[in-house]
Design a protein around this motif. Structure first.
Motif, PDB file in Angstrom:
ATOM      1  N   THR A   1       0.087 -10.903  -0.808  1.00  0.00           N
ATOM      2  CA  THR A   1      -0.594 -11.196  -2.075  1.00  0.00           C
ATOM      3  C   THR A   1      -1.716 -10.188  -2.351  1.00  0.00           C
TER       4      THR A   1
ATOM      5  N   SER B   1      -6.608 -14.480  -7.845  1.00  0.00           N
ATOM      6  CA  SER B   1      -6.501 -13.163  -8.462  1.00  0.00           C
ATOM      7  C   SER B   1      -7.841 -12.725  -9.028  1.00  0.00           C
TER       8      SER B   1
ATOM      9  N   GLN C   1       1.905 -13.890   4.137  1.00  0.00           N
ATOM     10  CA  GLN C   1       1.908 -14.159   2.699  1.00  0.00           C
ATOM     11  C   GLN C   1       0.570 -13.788   2.068  1.00  0.00           C
ATOM     12  N   SER C   2      -0.527 -14.056   2.785  1.00  0.00           N
ATOM     13  CA  SER C   2      -1.850 -13.674   2.283  1.00  0.00           C
ATOM     14  C   SER C   2      -1.976 -12.158   2.176  1.00  0.00           C
TER      15      SER C   2
END
Length: 377
Positions: A46, A5, A42-43
């Motif tokens: 995100t 993040s 999924q990447s």
């Protein structure tokens, strides 16, 4: 805050969006069940989640603004929720309930994207009526709506291709090129291109919402997932009741029980008439089995055989006077173009026009006698 993040928050919005689009694009070239495809999805999800949070924090979009107040660069980030909805719907799910949750998440982000377009009045009433309305149930109306939608989408894609400096291979590639437009690109053309791409995403969004609605309806009617049995109740290697080769042991015991306590047959058996206790009935049954023709008896009539062969396509039909009097393909094409007022006639008329144009081009390039020069140059 995790390291991922922190890294994502330190790069620009354009770079983060481009990375998410790249991950999503790489997953589309692999089977949906491939672990590499799911990892890329999924990447992408995100990155899109972080990107959406940063867009909301910056307040790029507001219900109080008009389309003239919207920056061209900022307008491209309306696609974040649309791409997020596409990616969320492709993530693999384990079971019915999880699939319903994935579809509901995808539907939520797609509707957020539609709300942005509606807030800035970027979609005309004509497009809203054409793409947002439900598809009619009868075949003729459904076909007419599908043709109109296809023509409108095709025209929109051709307009986008005329404004783009390079060719694109997919819609994801188109979004990536829109984000990375060079600074030297004309501002008016960039704004027109951005709004047309948003209109194209609106078309894809409406189709995706219809597909999600149909799948959700089927999933809600499906039976719920069966709960998994505890580990102590699962079959083990020592438990021989489930083994198929155990049946062979039972078959050897012809004097054993016919059924088990649950009513399942343990060995083959033959159903006999209810009056088999009679000796005369047994004699008549055995006599019918012995005194019979030595050859195989027919199982169907000649008419049934011919009907079956015709169904399989082994009988040639046609020819004769009916085939001779039937119109040729060119005559049939001319007849179809005379059906005024129908979409089918317009398509056939366009086909006739293309054939005539191709023939005119060929005859112009190959004049009469051009192929019979006898090596005279």
């Amino acid at each position: 805050m995790s390291s991922t993040s922190a890294t994502s928050s330190s790069i620009s919005l354009a770079s983060l969006f481009s990375r998410a689009l790249s991950s999503l694009s790489s997953s589309l070239h692999l089977p949906a069940s491939d672990p590499a495809a799911q990892s890329s999805l999924q990447s992408a999800v995100t990155d899109l989640k972080i990107l959406s949070s940063r867009v909301n924090d910056l307040g790029l979009f507001s219900d109080n603004e008009a389309v003239d107040d919207l920056s061209t660069r900022d307008a491209a980030y309306m696609l974040v929720d649309f791409v997020w909805g596409e990616a969320a719907g492709r993530v693999a799910a384990n079971g019915r309930d999880e699939r319903i949750t994935r579809l509901q998440q995808s539907e939520l982000h797609l509707r957020i994207f539609l709300n942005h377009l509606k807030s800035y009045s970027l979609i005309s009433e004509c497009d809203q009526y054409l793409f947002a309305k439900s598809i009619p149930a009868d075949f003729a109306s459904r076909r007419d709506v599908k043709i109109k939608q296809f023509k409108a989408e095709k025209e929109l894609r051709s307009q986008i291709a005329a404004l783009l400096p390079t060719e694109t291979t997919s819609d994801i590639d188109l979004f990536a090129k829109l984000i990375d437009l060079p600074s030297s690109y004309d501002e008016d053309q960039a704004r027109e291109l951005t709004f047309k791409v948003l209109r194209l995403a609106h078309v894809q969004c409406q189709a995706q919402l219809r597909s999600i609605g149909e799948e959700l309806e089927l999933l809600r009617m499906a039976p719920p997932d069966e709960p998994q049995a505890p580990p102590d109740e699962k079959r083990t290697e020592d438990d021989g009741t489930w083994r198929l080769d155990r049946i062979n042991q039972v078959l050897t015991d012809v004097n054993g029980p016919l059924l088990d306590p649950q009513g399942r047959p343990l060995r083959p058996f033959t159903l006999l008439p209810s009056n088999t206790s009679s000796v005369a009935a047994d004699r008549q049954r055995l006599q019918a089995q012995v005194f019979r023709p030595g050859h195989r008896l027919p199982t169907m009539t000649i008419e049934e055989y011919l009907a079956e062969e015709q169904r399989r396509g082994n009988i040639i039909s046609g020819g004769g006077a009916a085939s001779e009097n039937a119109p040729t393909s060119k005559e049939q094409l001319q007849l179809d173009t005379e059906m005024d007022g129908t979409a089918f006639a317009e398509e056939r008329e366009e086909e006739q026009r293309r054939k005539d144009e191709d023939w005119a081009v060929w005859t112009e390039a190959n004049p009469k006698g051009a192929g019979n020069r006898r090596n005279k140059g």
